[in-house]
Write a protein that holds these residues in place. Structure first.
Motif: not given
Length: 133
Positions: A14-41
């Motif tokens: 929960g701490f990690c997912t909330r941190s990513v939620f907040l990070a996504r609200r920062l003004p982006a200079r370049s595009g990036w994505a965020a995904r949980p490792w459990q959903e990735l190869d």
């Protein structure tokens, strides 16, 4: 390899997912994505479950992998000022050591922080390897 930088985090924390939620609200200079490792190869991304359980990862479009405080610094550098300045500072030699110490301290105690889940209190090697759904 990702077509844009990818932040890989623990989706069971929960701490990690909330941190990513907040990070996504920062003004982006370049595009990036965020995904949980459990959903990735992770093998296709040239990393391991052990590493993803241990620290947040930043995988740039060239496939370079940064972990822990270095990943957080890369994330901040992808945002607009003043956050990008903080990210640049965190890569300075002395400050990067302090940042890594602070990151490790927070990561090792995340089960005590607000927004945690039961998975946060487990040692990294015992956390779930995939979502139950």
């Amino acid at each position: 390899m990702p077509d844009r930088p990818l932040l890989v985090y623990d989706g069971d924390c929960g701490f990690c997912t909330r941190s990513v939620f907040l990070a996504r609200r920062l003004p982006a200079r370049s595009g990036w994505a965020a995904r949980p490792w459990q959903e990735l190869d992770l093998a296709a991304l040239r990393t391991t479950v052990d590493r993803a359980r241990h620290e947040v990862l930043w995988i740039d479009a060239d496939g370079r992998i940064f972990g822990g405080a270095a990943a957080a610094a890369r994330l901040l550098r992808a945002t607009s000022a003043p956050w990008s300045w903080l990210g640049a500072l965190l890569t300075a030699p002395v400050l990067s050591s302090i940042a890594e110490w602070a990151y490790r301290r927070i990561a090792n105690n995340r089960h005590r922080l607000p927004g945690t889940t039961p998975a946060c209190s487990l040692p990294a090697e015992q956390r779930p390897a995939q979502h139950p759904w």
